[in-house]
Write a protein that holds these residues in place. Sequence first.
Motif: not given
Length: 211
Positions: A139-162
């Motif tokens: 379906g239609p795509q939204l703006m990438n919600p990961l862009e709302k995260l800070s660099d540190r939040e993105h790092q932590i999310l990446q590790l959580m996903a692993k």
Amino acid sequence: MSKRILIADDHDIVLTGTSMILESKIRNITIDTAENYLEVLEKTAQQPFDLIILDINMPESKNKKMISEIKAICRDTRILIFSVHDEATALQYIQEGADGYLNKLSKVEEIAEAVKKILEEGHYYPATIMQYLLKTSNGPQLMNPLEKLSDREHQILQLMAKGEGNLEISNILDIRMPTISTYKKRIYKKLGTGNIADLIKIYEKFSGEKT
């Protein structure tokens, strides 16, 4: 500096009620109203607004074309779709450039929170939109919600996903575990979900990485 908000709706009770909610919950805002789409265009041309809360079924409505027309007048104006239509319709408007969606049946606190977020972060996508998106990969795509995260939040999310736990994340990033818990709360809130399974789905969908 005061934020200028235009509420556009053809129902007096919506205009009055929404204005009262926002004025009681948010500081430093100035509210104007419009009862039809032509009035929206006229007022937007006269002075810039930080946010337009837009009913998509008002008189003189041009449906999705309204988004590009308003942005052409003032590209920095944020547009929050305010409607009883379902998520599929909301996504079509977001795809056209709207910055968020809010259901008219939302509770007072959610209305105030949505406006605060879109003024502070530039967009607002409720959990229902995120859930709908996860179920409709074509379906239609939204703006990438990961862009709302800070660099540190993105790092932590990446590790959580692993599959890394707080101790592992603490050792890898050299930060205290209470701090990690605080970051996690922010991540869940920003991505509009409360469980790790959906969090991983969002990460995989928008990062392009498989865990």
